[in-house]
Design a protein around this motif. Structure first.
Motif, PDB file in Angstrom:
ATOM      1  N   UNK A 280       0.826  -1.212   0.000  1.00 49.13           N
ATOM      2  CA  UNK A 280       0.000   0.000   0.000  1.00 49.13           C
ATOM      3  C   UNK A 280       0.857   1.258   0.000  1.00 49.13           C
ATOM      4  N   UNK A 281       1.988   1.211   0.736  1.00 54.16           N
ATOM      5  CA  UNK A 281       2.874   2.382   0.781  1.00 54.16           C
ATOM      6  C   UNK A 281       3.509   2.639  -0.587  1.00 54.16           C
ATOM      7  N   UNK A 282       3.958   1.569  -1.254  1.00 58.05           N
ATOM      8  CA  UNK A 282       4.551   1.723  -2.591  1.00 58.05           C
ATOM      9  C   UNK A 282       3.517   2.263  -3.566  1.00 58.05           C
ATOM     10  N   UNK A 283       2.302   1.745  -3.501  1.00 62.47           N
ATOM     11  CA  UNK A 283       1.251   2.195  -4.405  1.00 62.47           C
ATOM     12  C   UNK A 283       0.920   3.666  -4.159  1.00 62.47           C
ATOM     13  N   UNK A 284       0.864   4.061  -2.883  1.00 60.22           N
ATOM     14  CA  UNK A 284       0.566   5.454  -2.556  1.00 60.22           C
ATOM     15  C   UNK A 284       1.685   6.379  -3.042  1.00 60.22           C
ATOM     16  N   UNK A 285       2.952   5.942  -2.854  1.00 65.65           N
ATOM     17  CA  UNK A 285       4.075   6.752  -3.335  1.00 65.65           C
ATOM     18  C   UNK A 285       4.067   6.891  -4.847  1.00 65.65           C
TER      19      UNK A 285
END
Length: 329
Positions: A280-285
């Motif tokens: 989720x963090x990679x996708x948000x970034x």
């Protein structure tokens, strides 16, 4: 030893409480006119088993330890503290996060009941007009409108000894009667129905083994077409086996094996959760990077100082970036 006696007492409490719960609910189903012929019979059976399991897991231990203390007191033996079980272990770790909930106990009871060979409808009363609580397709034979005869009758006796009367479960009858299901009168009446004849719908009958007392009662029930319920032992020894299996499952849950398995499940769940959080963090970034780059290109396209040739090169990139951004989203 005292520990073994305590475990035996807890197992006995679980067995008695589970059997008592099922038989009590069985009687209540009879009063409520809920039988194996009811459309929601499997759901009612599963609910009965789950409720009896919840009762057993919550009060079975107290029943067993109380009985053990009473027996020791009667013989003048000093009663020690109750057996060390998973409910009173301060440092105990349960097998599943929902071990203390009634949902877990209910599912454990249904699984244990099926494991000992029980069926969901076996805990419901039988309606004499329909296949009973102990009816199984494997325990029946193809039927005609005639009475069962010859080798088929001999095979039916063997099925009766193996599965019991399909209505009450009795296995020790000297002779089992071949019970037509559906009854002959129902089949003859269905053959006179215009719509059924037009669609060529044939009612298939099968012979089920039935003891003589149930057969005698069935004749009047079918003649009057009136619901007549037969209560029974709900599997008999299967109730005690299921109660013992519940007790064993609880003991394994609180053992070292159960704790190790629980730790493994927790570690796996934590690992999966961390992977999900990082994803989720990679996708948000990625979304933030695309938005920033899009804003930069949009400002460049609206600038009057940028050469037209550069803007022409930025247009395809802008379209490609929009497409990649939608794929990420």
């Amino acid at each position: 030893s005292e520990e073994i006696q305590g475990e035996v007492a807890v197992a006995g409490g679980n067995m008695v409480s589970f059997a008592g719960g099922v038989l009590t609910l069985h009687s209540l189903h009879s009063l409520a006119r809920v039988s194996t012929a009811h459309p929601f019979a499997p759901m009612a059976g599963a609910a009965s088993i789950a409720c009896a399991s919840i009762i057993s897991c919550n009060i079975g231990e107290q029943m067993g330890t109380s009985a053990l203390h009473s027996i020791r007191s009667a013989f003048g033996v000093k009663a020690p503290d109750g057996p060390r079980t998973h409910k009173h272990d301060a440092d105990n770790v349960h097998l599943l996060p929902i071990s203390d909930s009634n949902v877990y106990y209910g599912l454990l009871g249904i699984t244990s009941w099926l494991a000992v060979g029980g069926t969901l409808k076996m805990v419901l009363p039988s309606d004499l007009r329909f296949p009973g609580a102990y009816s199984r397709f494997a325990g029946s034979l193809p039927a005609t409108l005639e009475y069962i005869q010859g080798t088929a009758k001999q095979r039916l006796q063997l099925l009766g000894q193996k599965y019991g009367c399909h209505t009450c479960g009795y296995r020790k009858a000297l002779t089992f009667i071949g019970d037509h299901m559906p009854p002959v009168s129902v089949v003859l009446k269905s053959r006179k129905e215009f719509l059924r004849n037009m669609l060529n719908l044939v009612v298939t009958q099968r012979f089920y083994p039935q003891c003589e007392p149930c057969s005698n009662r069935q004749g009047l029930a079918v003649l009057r077409n009136r619901a007549t319920y037969v209560t029974h032992k709900c599997g008999g020894l299967k109730l005690l086996k299921c109660g013992a299996l519940l007790s064993a499952a609880q003991s394994v849950e609180s053992s070292q094996i159960g704790r190790s398995f629980r730790n493994g499940l927790d570690s796996g769940a934590t690992f999966i959760g961390e992977i999900g959080a990082r994803s989720n963090a990679v996708r948000s970034g990625a979304r933030k990077w695309f938005r920033a780059r899009e804003d930069c290109i949009r400002r460049a396209l609206s600038s009057s100082e940028l050469p037209h040739t550069t803007k022409a090169l930025l247009h395809p990139e802008y379209r490609d970036m929009r497409r990649k951004q939608s794929a990420v989203s």
